[in-house]
Scaffold this active site. Structure first.
Site, PDB file in Angstrom:
ATOM      1  N   ARG A 158     -68.614   3.297 -50.806  1.00  7.56           N
ATOM      2  CA  ARG A 158     -69.999   3.335 -51.346  1.00  7.56           C
ATOM      3  C   ARG A 158     -70.156   4.613 -52.286  1.00  7.56           C
ATOM      4  O   ARG A 158     -71.235   5.411 -52.275  1.00  7.56           O
ATOM      5  CB  ARG A 158     -70.748   3.796 -50.132  1.00  7.56           C
ATOM      6  CG  ARG A 158     -70.757   2.905 -49.022  1.00  7.56           C
ATOM      7  CD  ARG A 158     -71.710   1.497 -49.623  1.00  7.56           C
ATOM      8  NE  ARG A 158     -71.978   0.662 -48.408  1.00  7.56           N
ATOM      9  CZ  ARG A 158     -71.316  -0.086 -47.941  1.00  7.56           C
ATOM     10  NH1 ARG A 158     -70.221  -0.514 -48.420  1.00  7.56           N
ATOM     11  NH2 ARG A 158     -71.839  -1.041 -46.876  1.00  7.56           N
ATOM     12  N   SER A 235     -77.982  -0.415 -43.722  1.00  7.44           N
ATOM     13  CA  SER A 235     -77.199   0.570 -43.163  1.00  7.44           C
ATOM     14  C   SER A 235     -78.176   1.996 -43.635  1.00  7.44           C
ATOM     15  O   SER A 235     -78.088   2.235 -44.852  1.00  7.44           O
ATOM     16  CB  SER A 235     -75.798   0.904 -43.447  1.00  7.44           C
ATOM     17  OG  SER A 235     -75.194  -0.274 -43.186  1.00  7.44           O
ATOM     18  N   GLU A 331     -76.790   6.912 -46.253  1.00  6.30           N
ATOM     19  CA  GLU A 331     -76.321   6.083 -47.487  1.00  6.30           C
ATOM     20  C   GLU A 331     -77.330   6.078 -48.381  1.00  6.30           C
ATOM     21  O   GLU A 331     -77.406   5.942 -49.634  1.00  6.30           O
ATOM     22  CB  GLU A 331     -75.645   4.707 -46.803  1.00  6.30           C
ATOM     23  CG  GLU A 331     -75.516   3.986 -48.272  1.00  6.30           C
ATOM     24  CD  GLU A 331     -74.975   2.591 -47.687  1.00  6.30           C
ATOM     25  OE1 GLU A 331     -74.650   1.931 -48.310  1.00  6.30           O
ATOM     26  OE2 GLU A 331     -75.337   2.080 -46.430  1.00  6.30           O
TER      27      GLU A 331
END
Ligand code: EPU
Length: 335
Positions: A158, A235, A331
């Protein structure tokens, strides 16, 4: 080019939060984008599936509507150049329909092609970086065009150069190049894929790309809330990577703790598991809640503000830190 003033971003963030921006600009080419670069501040968004607005944005929001798809073949390789505004899952679906393989496990990830290169989206054992060869960008300060090779993007979990403090907000992604294959090589070794295939009576040796795509879609739909029904950004937290000694100490206390080896020698621990252990799964705090089938996802129960979601984020994060001594980081981009 589309320009709107005092524009409601409700349809541009999957959390379903009401926030306005002073100006909204949707461009279809590099030349159009270049004409509005003098304006400040600028925020470039994609599908809005990874954004949490805490209030109105007092500046210009940019969105790419470049949706072209060009392809060429080189032996067994298929080389794609894709406009950053194409919906990611449309790219996956079209690729499979053409017999261009590789992206199957990334089916149904929300968002757009541009974000795949910024965020290095990933799921079920695949990451965008495994297929990206280069990323064509425009510098939002100077209008200069620059192509980043895969190596120059410094991809990690990520992570990319486009998210670093130095480069963040500096580049607009215009096109992403991917290398796919005319040969289908199924990746079945991640979390539950084989079991799902077995339950459908599909032998792993004969699975087709369409069957794999459908299996991934079904696994995701079984766990993840549909943003059209309940606001969420997938998420909310990243899975933390901890030093091996930290993992070993925790594993003595929690022998069933799921974990994965990370590339740098550390160990990745699923944040969703820790959040569940803390008793947060399915729990609400005001109009925000932890999803009842996947604790990594925070949901808007209706009418939540960005601050309501953030309050829940802090409560969950504090409890995980208290119980496990691990700081889980969002995130999602908080604006
Ligand atoms: N788990 C729990 N309780 C939960 C959630 C998970 O115990 O509420 C456990 C699971 O049983 C499993 C482990 O945690 O042992 C991992 O769970 P899962 O396979 O569902 O994946 P994840 O690590 O929670 C990541 C990605 C997802 C991606 C899945 C599948 C991140 C931040 N998230 O989640 O990506 O779909 O793996 O590959 O890495 C997203 O980024 O928005 C996203 C949905």
């Amino acid at each position: 080019m589309r320009i709107e003033n005092n524009y409601n971003l409700l349809r541009h963030n999957t959390f379903g939060i009401e926030a306005h921006c002073r100006k909204f600009v949707e461009y279809t080419s590099a030349d159009e984008l270049r004409t509005i670069l003098g304006q400040r501040p600028l925020l470039h968004i994609g599908g809005g599936s990874n954004l949490l607005f805490l209030g109105d944005y007092e500046g210009t929001v940019l969105h790419s509507a470049i949706q072209t798809l060009e392809h060429s073949t080189q032996g067994d390789d298929v080389l794609l150049r894709v406009g950053s505004g194409m919906v990611w899952d449309d790219l996956v679906a079209q690729s499979i329909a053409h017999g261009w393989y590789g992206l199957e496990n990334l089916s149904l990830i929300p968002g757009e092609v541009g974000a795949s290169a910024v965020q290095n989206i990933g799921a079920y054992g695949s990451e965008a970086k495994d297929y990206i060869t280069q990323v064509e960008c425009m510098n939002l300060e100077t209008g200069q065009l620059r192509t980043f090779s895969n190596e120059e993007c410094h991809y990690g979990y990520r992570r990319s150069i486009f998210k670093t403090p130095e480069e963040r907000g500096r580049w607009a992604v215009l096109y992403v190049h991917y290398r796919l294959s005319l040969t289908f090589t199924p990746r079945l070794d991640y979390g539950g894929i084989r079991l799902q295939l077995q339950q459908r009576g599909i032998p792993a040796e004969t699975v087709t790309a369409s069957q794999l795509r459908q299996t991934i879609i079904d696994i995701r739909q079984g766990k993840l809330p549909d943003p059209k029904v309940q606001g969420n950004a997938g998420s909310f937290f990243m899975n933390p990577v901890v030093p091996r000694e930290k993992y070993e100490a925790l594993a003595r206390l929690y022998p069933d703790m799921p974990h994965y080896d990370a590339p740098d020698g550390g160990v990745k621990i699923p944040a969703g598991w820790m959040i569940e252990q803390c008793g947060w799964k399915g729990r609400r705090l005001g109009p925000a809640a932890v999803h009842d089938r996947q604790a990594l996802v925070l949901v808007n129960l209706g009418g939540a503000t960005g601050h309501d979601i953030l309050k829940l984020c802090h409560a969950v994060r504090d409890d995980v830190a208290r119980q496990f001594g691990i700081d889980i980081r969002p995130e999602v981009n908080i604006i």
